[in-house]
Design an enzyme around this catalytic site. Structure first.
Site, PDB file in Angstrom:
ATOM      1  N   GLY A 287       0.779  -1.234   0.000  1.00 29.43           N
ATOM      2  CA  GLY A 287       0.000   0.000   0.000  1.00 29.43           C
ATOM      3  C   GLY A 287       0.808   1.278   0.000  1.00 29.43           C
ATOM      4  O   GLY A 287       0.368   2.302  -0.533  1.00 29.43           O
TER       5      GLY A 287
ATOM      6  N   ASP B 148       0.861   3.501   4.524  1.00 31.58           N
ATOM      7  CA  ASP B 148      -0.233   4.160   3.819  1.00 31.58           C
ATOM      8  C   ASP B 148      -1.287   4.676   4.795  1.00 31.58           C
ATOM      9  O   ASP B 148      -1.690   5.826   4.743  1.00 31.58           O
ATOM     10  CB  ASP B 148      -0.859   3.220   2.771  1.00 31.58           C
ATOM     11  CG  ASP B 148      -1.205   1.831   3.331  1.00 31.58           C
ATOM     12  OD1 ASP B 148      -0.991   1.576   4.535  1.00 31.58           O
ATOM     13  OD2 ASP B 148      -1.691   1.002   2.540  1.00 31.58           O
TER      14      ASP B 148
ATOM     15  N   ASP C 116      -5.097   2.323  10.702  1.00 28.97           N
ATOM     16  CA  ASP C 116      -6.524   2.176  10.994  1.00 28.97           C
ATOM     17  C   ASP C 116      -6.672   1.751  12.450  1.00 28.97           C
ATOM     18  O   ASP C 116      -6.750   2.588  13.341  1.00 28.97           O
ATOM     19  CB  ASP C 116      -7.134   1.165  10.013  1.00 28.97           C
ATOM     20  CG  ASP C 116      -8.614   0.952  10.258  1.00 28.97           C
ATOM     21  OD1 ASP C 116      -9.215   1.723  11.019  1.00 28.97           O
ATOM     22  OD2 ASP C 116      -9.183  -0.001   9.680  1.00 28.97           O
TER      23      ASP C 116
ATOM     24  N   PHE D 281     -13.777   3.139   4.649  1.00 25.83           N
ATOM     25  CA  PHE D 281     -12.793   2.374   3.889  1.00 25.83           C
ATOM     26  C   PHE D 281     -12.500   3.118   2.596  1.00 25.83           C
ATOM     27  O   PHE D 281     -13.402   3.499   1.865  1.00 25.83           O
ATOM     28  CB  PHE D 281     -13.306   0.963   3.599  1.00 25.83           C
ATOM     29  CG  PHE D 281     -12.201   0.041   3.177  1.00 25.83           C
ATOM     30  CD1 PHE D 281     -11.400  -0.588   4.114  1.00 25.83           C
ATOM     31  CD2 PHE D 281     -11.933  -0.162   1.828  1.00 25.83           C
ATOM     32  CE1 PHE D 281     -10.358  -1.415   3.729  1.00 25.83           C
ATOM     33  CE2 PHE D 281     -10.890  -0.993   1.431  1.00 25.83           C
ATOM     34  CZ  PHE D 281     -10.099  -1.620   2.382  1.00 25.83           C
TER      35      PHE D 281
ATOM     36  N   ASP E  65      -5.827  -0.513  -1.535  1.00 25.36           N
ATOM     37  CA  ASP E  65      -6.624  -1.427  -2.356  1.00 25.36           C
ATOM     38  C   ASP E  65      -7.857  -1.939  -1.641  1.00 25.36           C
ATOM     39  O   ASP E  65      -7.965  -1.878  -0.416  1.00 25.36           O
ATOM     40  CB  ASP E  65      -5.771  -2.650  -2.712  1.00 25.36           C
ATOM     41  CG  ASP E  65      -5.547  -3.550  -1.486  1.00 25.36           C
ATOM     42  OD1 ASP E  65      -5.019  -3.045  -0.470  1.00 25.36           O
ATOM     43  OD2 ASP E  65      -5.929  -4.731  -1.533  1.00 25.36           O
TER      44      ASP E  65
HETATM   45  P1  IMP Z   1      -4.494  -1.619  10.887  1.00 25.09           P
HETATM   46  O1  IMP Z   1      -3.680  -2.771  11.377  1.00 25.09           O
HETATM   47  O2  IMP Z   1      -5.960  -1.775  11.237  1.00 25.09           O
HETATM   48  O3  IMP Z   1      -3.959  -0.265  11.294  1.00 25.09           O
HETATM   49  O4  IMP Z   1      -4.547  -1.701   9.307  1.00 25.09           O
HETATM   50  C1  IMP Z   1      -3.400  -1.522   8.574  1.00 25.09           C
HETATM   51  C2  IMP Z   1      -3.531  -2.006   7.162  1.00 25.09           C
HETATM   52  O5  IMP Z   1      -4.888  -2.309   6.775  1.00 25.09           O
HETATM   53  C3  IMP Z   1      -3.086  -0.910   6.230  1.00 25.09           C
HETATM   54  O6  IMP Z   1      -1.705  -0.900   6.048  1.00 25.09           O
HETATM   55  C4  IMP Z   1      -3.850  -1.237   4.980  1.00 25.09           C
HETATM   56  O7  IMP Z   1      -3.166  -2.195   4.217  1.00 25.09           O
HETATM   57  C5  IMP Z   1      -5.140  -1.829   5.472  1.00 25.09           C
HETATM   58  N1  IMP Z   1      -6.198  -0.803   5.524  1.00 25.09           N
HETATM   59  C6  IMP Z   1      -6.735  -0.206   6.620  1.00 25.09           C
HETATM   60  N2  IMP Z   1      -7.683   0.688   6.265  1.00 25.09           N
HETATM   61  C7  IMP Z   1      -7.738   0.654   4.908  1.00 25.09           C
HETATM   62  C8  IMP Z   1      -8.536   1.366   3.940  1.00 25.09           C
HETATM   63  O8  IMP Z   1      -9.385   2.222   4.243  1.00 25.09           O
HETATM   64  N3  IMP Z   1      -8.307   1.043   2.634  1.00 25.09           N
HETATM   65  C9  IMP Z   1      -7.382   0.116   2.236  1.00 25.09           C
HETATM   66  N4  IMP Z   1      -6.619  -0.556   3.111  1.00 25.09           N
HETATM   67  C10 IMP Z   1      -6.801  -0.293   4.438  1.00 25.09           C
HETATM   68 MG    MG Z   2      -0.748  -1.635   4.053  1.00 23.42          MG
END
Ligand code: IMP
Ligand code: MG
Length: 177
Positions: free
Chosen positions: A44, A100, A103, A152, A159
């Site tokens: 990403g 990227d 979340d 999202f 992606d």
């Molecule tokens: P986390 O572990 O929940 O912080 O998520 C991290 C990963 O989830 C990011 O590096 C992205 O690859 C994916 N991700 C989280 N939110 C989104 C989104 O809105 N669109 C696309 N990928 C996301």
């Molecule tokens: Mg990612």
């Protein structure tokens, strides 16, 4: 059933360019005279990282990691697997991890803990996007682009099931859920 597709634009190409330049200026200022290693998280972050390093005025090296967080296509579980590790040791290096989006923050929390155990001289995070959910975690990104609501998004590297990474804007995903 409707098909997933990019919808409303949340951040357009001009805003992306402006923010990348701003972040690159801050990084360049902070790392002046230091030996910078930029670590990108595949896949990403590749578009962001490519634009960011081309705006830096300090020398840097690049390395990449690939991780996968188990979970559904729109939510990560926090269980992270390293698919590709760094090519070189980071002991004694000034490391900037480029992501990227943060979340839940679970992926990056795991990654930062893993990288800290390798004894870098310093470790900071640069993320293009943040969403509200991670605020419970003790995770601080020194460089952050845009704060998004809890939606999202796709485009500029992000992606949905590997699609829409090449979109030249950040858009809300429509037609899912
Ligand atoms: P986390 O572990 O929940 O912080 O998520 C991290 C990963 O989830 C990011 O590096 C992205 O690859 C994916 N991700 C989280 N939110 C989104 C989104 O809105 N669109 C696309 N990928 C996301
Ligand atoms: Mg990612």
């Amino acid at each position: 059933m409707t098909e997933a597709r990019p919808g409303r634009t949340l951040i357009d190409a001009d805003q992306l360019r402006g923010k990348v330049a701003e972040l690159a200026a801050a990084v360049s200022r902070d790392y002046e005279g230091r030996d910078l290693l930029v670590v990108g998280v595949l896949k990403g972050a590749v578009f962001f990282i490519a634009d960011l390093v081309r705006e830096l005025t300090v020398p840097c090296e690049l390395d990449f990691m690939a991780v996968s967080s188990y979970g559904s296509s729109t939510h990560s579980s926090g269980v992270v697997r390293i698919l590709k590790d760094l090519d070189h040791p980071i002991e004694g290096r000034h490391v900037l991890v480029v992501e990227d989006v943060i979340d839940s923050g679970l992926t990056l929390t795991y990654l930062v803990r893993n990288l800290q155990s390798r004894n870098p001289a310093s470790l900071e995070i640069c993320t293009l996007l943040t969403k509200p959910r991670h605020r419970e975690l003790p995770l601080s990104a020194r460089y952050r682009g845009f704060d998004l609501p809890d939606v999202f998004v796709v485009g500029y590297g992000l992606d949905y099931n590997e699609r829409f990474r090449g979109l030249m804007r950040i858009a809300e995903l429509d037609g899912v859920g």
